[in-house]
Design an enzyme around this catalytic site. Sequence first.
Site, PDB file in Angstrom:
ATOM      1  CD  GLU A  27      -9.270  -1.096   3.505  1.00 17.08           C
ATOM      2  OE1 GLU A  27      -8.780  -0.834   4.624  1.00 17.08           O
ATOM      3  OE2 GLU A  27      -9.634  -0.223   2.722  1.00 17.08           O
ATOM      4  CG  ASN A  29      -1.971   0.980   1.250  1.00 18.79           C
ATOM      5  OD1 ASN A  29      -1.983   1.869   0.411  1.00 18.79           O
ATOM      6  ND2 ASN A  29      -2.889   0.861   2.195  1.00 18.79           N
ATOM      7  N   GLY A  47     -13.057   5.259   9.193  1.00 20.87           N
ATOM      8  CA  GLY A  47     -11.678   5.286   9.703  1.00 20.87           C
ATOM      9  C   GLY A  47     -11.204   6.722   9.666  1.00 20.87           C
ATOM     10  CG  ASN A  48      -7.231   8.340  10.195  1.00 20.37           C
ATOM     11  OD1 ASN A  48      -7.567   9.097  11.110  1.00 20.37           O
ATOM     12  ND2 ASN A  48      -6.235   7.487  10.309  1.00 20.37           N
ATOM     13  N   GLY A  49     -10.307   8.132   6.889  1.00 23.35           N
ATOM     14  CA  GLY A  49     -11.215   8.466   5.799  1.00 23.35           C
ATOM     15  C   GLY A  49     -12.526   7.766   6.112  1.00 23.35           C
ATOM     16  CG  HIS A  67     -13.009   3.737   2.077  1.00 26.58           C
ATOM     17  ND1 HIS A  67     -13.688   4.773   2.677  1.00 26.58           N
ATOM     18  CD2 HIS A  67     -11.717   3.849   2.455  1.00 26.58           C
ATOM     19  CE1 HIS A  67     -12.825   5.487   3.382  1.00 26.58           C
ATOM     20  NE2 HIS A  67     -11.625   4.959   3.262  1.00 26.58           N
ATOM     21  NE  ARG A 103      -9.300  12.701   2.451  1.00 32.97           N
ATOM     22  CZ  ARG A 103      -9.265  11.361   2.467  1.00 32.97           C
ATOM     23  NH1 ARG A 103     -10.379  10.668   2.662  1.00 32.97           N
ATOM     24  NH2 ARG A 103      -8.137  10.743   2.265  1.00 32.97           N
ATOM     25  NE  ARG A 139      -6.318   1.035  -0.422  1.00 33.09           N
ATOM     26  CZ  ARG A 139      -6.789   1.017   0.784  1.00 33.09           C
ATOM     27  NH1 ARG A 139      -6.041   0.689   1.781  1.00 33.09           N
ATOM     28  NH2 ARG A 139      -8.036   1.340   1.011  1.00 33.09           N
ATOM     29  CG  ASP A 182      -7.312   9.641  17.624  1.00 32.59           C
ATOM     30  OD1 ASP A 182      -8.327   9.079  18.065  1.00 32.59           O
ATOM     31  OD2 ASP A 182      -6.192   9.111  17.569  1.00 32.59           O
ATOM     32  NE  ARG A 187      -7.853   6.010  19.380  1.00 27.51           N
ATOM     33  CZ  ARG A 187      -6.926   5.282  18.783  1.00 27.51           C
ATOM     34  NH1 ARG A 187      -6.551   4.154  19.285  1.00 27.51           N
ATOM     35  NH2 ARG A 187      -6.346   5.693  17.678  1.00 27.51           N
ATOM     36  CB  ILE A 210     -14.721   5.590  13.824  1.00 31.72           C
ATOM     37  CG1 ILE A 210     -13.538   6.561  13.911  1.00 31.72           C
ATOM     38  CG2 ILE A 210     -15.938   6.128  14.546  1.00 31.72           C
ATOM     39  CD1 ILE A 210     -13.772   7.896  13.199  1.00 31.72           C
TER      40      ILE A 210
HETATM   41  P1  ADP Z   1      -7.282   4.367   8.537  1.00 30.30           P
HETATM   42  O1  ADP Z   1      -8.472   4.953   7.847  1.00 30.30           O
HETATM   43  O2  ADP Z   1      -6.078   5.249   8.508  1.00 30.30           O
HETATM   44  O3  ADP Z   1      -7.003   2.924   8.202  1.00 30.30           O
HETATM   45  P2  ADP Z   1      -8.499   3.397  10.973  1.00 30.30           P
HETATM   46  O4  ADP Z   1      -9.481   2.587  10.206  1.00 30.30           O
HETATM   47  O5  ADP Z   1      -7.533   2.695  11.859  1.00 30.30           O
HETATM   48  O6  ADP Z   1      -7.680   4.401  10.074  1.00 30.30           O
HETATM   49  O7  ADP Z   1      -9.342   4.419  11.864  1.00 30.30           O
HETATM   50  C1  ADP Z   1      -8.757   5.415  12.614  1.00 30.30           C
HETATM   51  C2  ADP Z   1      -9.842   6.101  13.431  1.00 30.30           C
HETATM   52  O8  ADP Z   1     -10.425   5.148  14.323  1.00 30.30           O
HETATM   53  C3  ADP Z   1      -9.313   7.238  14.301  1.00 30.30           C
HETATM   54  O9  ADP Z   1     -10.214   8.334  14.256  1.00 30.30           O
HETATM   55  C4  ADP Z   1      -9.332   6.631  15.682  1.00 30.30           C
HETATM   56  O10 ADP Z   1      -9.507   7.605  16.664  1.00 30.30           O
HETATM   57  C5  ADP Z   1     -10.555   5.754  15.586  1.00 30.30           C
HETATM   58  N1  ADP Z   1     -10.595   4.793  16.693  1.00 30.30           N
HETATM   59  C6  ADP Z   1      -9.783   3.744  16.914  1.00 30.30           C
HETATM   60  N2  ADP Z   1     -10.096   3.151  18.099  1.00 30.30           N
HETATM   61  C7  ADP Z   1     -11.136   3.858  18.616  1.00 30.30           C
HETATM   62  C8  ADP Z   1     -11.916   3.767  19.822  1.00 30.30           C
HETATM   63  N3  ADP Z   1     -11.682   2.818  20.705  1.00 30.30           N
HETATM   64  N4  ADP Z   1     -12.903   4.667  19.998  1.00 30.30           N
HETATM   65  C9  ADP Z   1     -13.135   5.644  19.095  1.00 30.30           C
HETATM   66  N5  ADP Z   1     -12.443   5.782  17.971  1.00 30.30           N
HETATM   67  C10 ADP Z   1     -11.461   4.909  17.720  1.00 30.30           C
END
Ligand code: ADP
Length: 400
Positions: A381, A7, A207-209, A177, A238, A88, A279, A281, A328
């Site tokens: 993925e 990736n 996720g982040n996206g 995605h 974003r 990817r 983030d 969290r 998330i």
């Molecule tokens: P990417 O899109 O980069 O692969 P991920 O799918 O790992 O990223 O998602 C990252 C997101 O998931 C971040 O916003 C992170 O805060 C959130 N996240 C991870 N664990 C938790 C949790 N226990 N509670 C709330 N959000 C979480």
Amino acid sequence: MKILVLNSGSSSLKFKLYLMPERKLLAEGMIARIGEEESEIRLLYGDQSFDEKVKLANHHEALERLEALLPRLKILGNFAKLGAVGHRVVHGGEAFAESVRIDGEVRETIRRLIPLAPLHNPANLEGIDAFKVLAPGVPQVAVFDTAFHQTMPPEAYRYAIPKAWYRRYHVRRYGFHGISHAYVSRQLARLTARPIETLNAVTLHLGNGASACAVVGGRSVETSMGLTPLEGLVMGTRSGDLDPAILPYMHRQAGLSFPELERELNRESGLKGLGGSNDMREIQKRMAAGEEGAKLAFEVFVHRLLKYVGAYAVMLGRLDALVFTGGIGEHSPEVRAALCERLGILGIVLDAEANAVDSGAPEPIHAPESRSEIWVIPTDEEGVIAEESYRIVSENDSPK
Ligand code: ADP
């Protein structure tokens, strides 16, 4: 057969090495800050790890370094021993509706699509080209983030803009995605023991996206990301949907250039723009501590999700299941609860106890009386890319 999944980002390279068809993960890692003064390598294999800081000018040098490390760590002889490399690839445009073995023509098409993904496709090409030099005999496979959404009908993928923008400049919705939405839809069918052809689902990759997808019979019919991954849901950094007139307005009022606008909407907006952190969290922590900005970020995030799920449910006519995935989606019971509470009009009822458990495995989280099932399904993925690569090289190798 060992398959390496790559990736490639603009300055990073994530990889996973699998033994196939067992889908056993042998090693994984990341090379970050490629092209900077000091690049960082991190490898995890078995119960061991390896870290190194070294200057790597580009993806080619990064892969060369990786090839030197693998035998030293006794993970793999060299790249020539690989059965396949799976890439990817972010943007397949209208050219690719499924994964393909990479040849000269495929490479050229990925190159031609660079204007649609100016950061991502060049990075993917660097990885592809590096392998062509380092291990010329190893088949390479491209798995596209856009391919799954090529089944969207025109009313979902066309923007209401001058026809020439589409015809000449390919301005349409592509969606991203796709690897994840396709995977969790297939998993849903498997887990519910129902033929995928009979299932109507909304899958949420958060996720982040973040993106939502309406899936009918295993086919994407609508998704929230568009020409680029900027459209749709609120994401880590974003903005998601906004009035396009905001761009010329901010250009005039604040003197922002188009590259600056693009950067601010991609990097400084979303949860970060509203709540000070990308983030979820951290947003939830600050919200619990009473921070207003964080609460607003959470609320806007959920409100936008609600608009999409509501619209998609109406579009589908019948919603068999709502699926949560991504960091998330998989790990935030708070987001799932806030959304599902507001979906009561659809007869959706969450099981609060099941929702609170984070088992890391696929789990149903709906109450028995819920009209639609609700599932948490961890995405995979890289595993899909390994499987697709294995399938394609095995098909190619078998007698016709
Ligand atoms: P990417 O899109 O980069 O692969 P991920 O799918 O790992 O990223 O998602 C990252 C997101 O998931 C971040 O916003 C992170 O805060 C959130 N996240 C991870 N664990 C938790 C949790 N226990 N509670 C709330 N959000 C979480």
